[in-house]
Enzyme design. Structure first.
Site, PDB file in Angstrom:
ATOM      1  N   GLU A 175       0.638  -1.180  -0.004  1.00  0.00           N
ATOM      2  CA  GLU A 175      -0.019   0.020  -0.096  1.00  0.00           C
ATOM      3  C   GLU A 175       0.682   1.263   0.139  1.00  0.00           C
ATOM      4  O   GLU A 175       0.585   2.239   0.877  1.00  0.00           O
ATOM      5  CB  GLU A 175      -0.881   0.023   1.137  1.00  0.00           C
ATOM      6  CG  GLU A 175      -2.059  -1.034   1.146  1.00  0.00           C
ATOM      7  CD  GLU A 175      -3.119  -0.999   2.070  1.00  0.00           C
ATOM      8  OE1 GLU A 175      -4.236  -0.979   1.736  1.00  0.00           O
ATOM      9  OE2 GLU A 175      -2.914  -0.737   3.373  1.00  0.00           O
ATOM     10  N   GLU A 182      -6.295  -7.706  -0.648  1.00  0.00           N
ATOM     11  CA  GLU A 182      -7.080  -7.590   0.640  1.00  0.00           C
ATOM     12  C   GLU A 182      -8.559  -7.025   0.678  1.00  0.00           C
ATOM     13  O   GLU A 182      -9.071  -6.266   0.668  1.00  0.00           O
ATOM     14  CB  GLU A 182      -6.373  -6.535   1.607  1.00  0.00           C
ATOM     15  CG  GLU A 182      -4.858  -6.820   1.904  1.00  0.00           C
ATOM     16  CD  GLU A 182      -4.328  -5.762   2.812  1.00  0.00           C
ATOM     17  OE1 GLU A 182      -5.287  -5.101   3.569  1.00  0.00           O
ATOM     18  OE2 GLU A 182      -3.056  -5.676   2.912  1.00  0.00           O
TER      19      GLU A 182
END
Length: 582
Positions: free
Chosen positions: A158, A234
């Site tokens: 991320e 995710e």
């Protein structure tokens, strides 16, 4: 051996379209003797892949160390994934977030001033390269094109939410390739234009992280990646908890509906989490988005398997959804586990920190207050003598994260970071001042990663700087053996106190240690650190995995930092993770 590749619209396994149906299972949050059980339950739910992060700081708690023993045996974990007939995704970071202490970055990285963490900076990159070489030595022979289970490897984590340094990302990807990784690489970001642009790399598959509005998020991902398979790396099916907050849960029906929408769109998925496990020891991280909020010990995450590895309603709902898109094992779902043993035993033989600090080890002397980082400590006692008048104000530049203040052995107050406390009144300016300082977990997300812990800035009594400090580092690994050299105290006492007892077990089965009658502290069973407890909740149990339990006598040690209203260990029949959010 198999060939795994990224095609025009699909993942390709030996040239045929392959949909990844993965679940997150962190080997470092589960006792290794239970890995096979959790992996098998993933297979029986309908998953074909297991994903895991790799926590750099757990493997390398000190510079030059790379530990793969016990719960850190990544190679053994991946071999067990393969033995179950499943594939694997490995996400080594170097930064992982994961609600893990410091986002997985070792604290020692930050001891050299000016090190440029998560950017193209030579000293940081040199440390990252050494780490990646070590961890990828384990992964390289277990890639799918070498007969192992590993399909994909992730670059960073991320990154678009943190920075915009393509040179850094290219360097990390280059290190991974240099270490012999030949399977496809991926990045992951929340599906916004800015994050996908800043966190992506040309030639590396972009994946998303989200838990709702699946069709919309996949469309955004496709806008920024016209070809290649769509994947949610995710798929958030739950959430984590902070001390003092509610226990977070998500609707089973909503989560199942979003998973169905994701799969109906043809995407691959990694369910985060399939099984959360536990932040054993002092491994949980913290948030600080204006207010410091440390993460609890449980990482239950409201996942398909609960903290103790038992199927939940979400497990059965996800299994039904997955059965619409793949062949699910005909084996019956795992049976409901019996309640854990319920009994109580008194705690005894207290060892009090303030009575004789020498039992915790030798003191070091400091002209001014050292930080916890200076001492290499997570918990420490500081002492100095006051020779003034009173009452008087004790003030501290900044408290990271919690300080218990005593004068001549009597408790005066608590200074807490989340309350932004920096000062309190002492009833007098003369006597023995003692401060117990606790690191409650390093921030794992955002710009405050890597910050120094302890009492920062000047420690003053009124206008005067306090000097001449004695410091005792509290070696938490040594707490279970305190009684080998310390004489237990008698009668009531105050301040941090270690207690111990023993309890009997017929068989090694899961236990749940109730903590709602205790204050704040840490517990060990048979020398294994279960983690922190705190009366704030939400959780009021510590999970004791069956492999820790011996048939016959077992040892329980508790380090209570505040006040123990009931010096009794109550083992309860089930998890108590706290009231859910309304």
């Amino acid at each position: 051996m198999s060939d795994f590749a990224i095609g025009e619209s699909d993942f390709l396994l030996d040239g045929e379209p392959f949909r990844i149906l993965s679940g997150a299972l962190h080997y470092f949050r589960v006792h290794p003797d239970l890995w096979a059980d959790r992996i098998d339950k993933a297979r029986r739910m309908g998953l074909n892949t297991i994903e895991t992060y790799v926590p750099w700081n757990a493997h390398s708690p000190r510079r030059g160390v790379f530990d793969t023993d016990g719960m850190l045996d990544l190679g053994r974990f991946l071999e067990q994934v393969a033995a179950a007939g499943l594939y694997a995704i490995v996400r080594p970071g170097p930064y992982i977030c994961a609600e893990w202490d410091n986002g997985g970055l070792p604290a020692w990285l930050f001891q050299e001033p000016g090190v440029g963490v998560r950017r193209y900076e030579p000293r940081f990159l040199a440390a990252v390269e050494q780490y990646l070489e070590q961890v990828l030595d384990l992964v390289r022979p277990l890639q799918v094109d070498q007969g192992g289970p590993v399909l994909l490897l992730q670059v960073e984590n991320e990154y678009g939410a943190f920075g915009n340094d393509p040179e850094y990302l290219e360097a990390v990807a280059g290190m991974i390739r240099k270490a012999g990784i030949t399977v496809p690489l991926v990045t992951v970001d929340q599906p916004t234009g800015e994050m996908l642009a800043a966190g992506g790399l040309d030639g590396v598959l972009r994946t998303g992280s989200f838990g709702s509005r699946s069709a919309e998020r996949l469309a955004t991902l496709r806008e920024h990646q016209p070809t290649g398979p769509l994947m949610c790396m995710e798929f958030w099916d739950g959430w984590f908890d902070h001390w003092g907050g509610p226990h977070h849960t998500t609707s089973v029906e909503d989560a199942a509906r979003e998973l169905d929408a994701l799969l109906a769109a043809g995407a691959s998925v990694n369910i985060y989490m399939f099984h959360g496990g536990t932040n054993f020891g002092l491994t949980s991280g913290a948030d600080d988005k204006g207010v410091f909020r440390p993460t609890v010990t449980s990482y239950d995450y409201d996942a398909p398997l609960d903290e103790a590895g038992r199927p939940t309603a979400k497990y059965h709902a996800f299994r039904e959804v997955l059965s619409r898109y793949s062949t699910v094992s005909a084996e019956a779902p795992p049976a409901v586990a019996a309640p854990a043993p319920q009994f109580s035993v008194p705690l005894g033989e207290p060892v009090r920190l303030l009575t004789d600090p020498a039992v915790w080890g030798p003191a070091s002397r400091h002209a001014t207050m050292p930080t916890l980082d200076d001492l290499g400590a997570r918990l420490a006692l500081f002492r100095t003598e006051l020779d003034g008048d009173g009452p008087v104000l004790l003030s501290i530049g900044e408290v990271r994260d919690r300080a218990l203040v005593f004068l001549d052995g009597d408790p005066v107050g608590v200074l807490e970071r989340d309350h932004r406390d920096r000062a309190l009144m002492l009833p007098r300016g003369r006597g023995r001042l003692e401060i117990v300082v606790e690191d409650q977990g390093r921030v794992n997300y955002g710009p405050r990663i890597g910050e120094v812990k302890g009492l920062l800035g000047d420690v003053q009594l009124g206008p005067d700087l306090l000097t001449d400090w004695s410091a005792w580092t509290i070696d938490l690994d040594a707490v279970p053996a305190l009684w080998d050299s310390a004489a237990p105290a008698t009668g009531p006492g105050v301040g941090p106190t270690a207690w111990r007892t023993s309890f009997a077990a017929e068989h090694p089965v899961d236990h749940f240690l109730g903590t709602d009658a205790w204050g704040k502290g840490i517990a060990w069973v048979n020398g294994f650190c279960l983690g922190r407890y705190w009366h704030r909740g939400p959780q009021h149990t510590l999970y004791v995995p069956a492999p820790l339990i011996r048939s016959g006598d077992n040892d329980l040690v508790v380090l209570e930092l505040e006040t123990m209203a009931d010096p009794t260990a109550h083992f309860v029949p089930d998890l108590s993770l706290g009231p859910v959010e309304s």
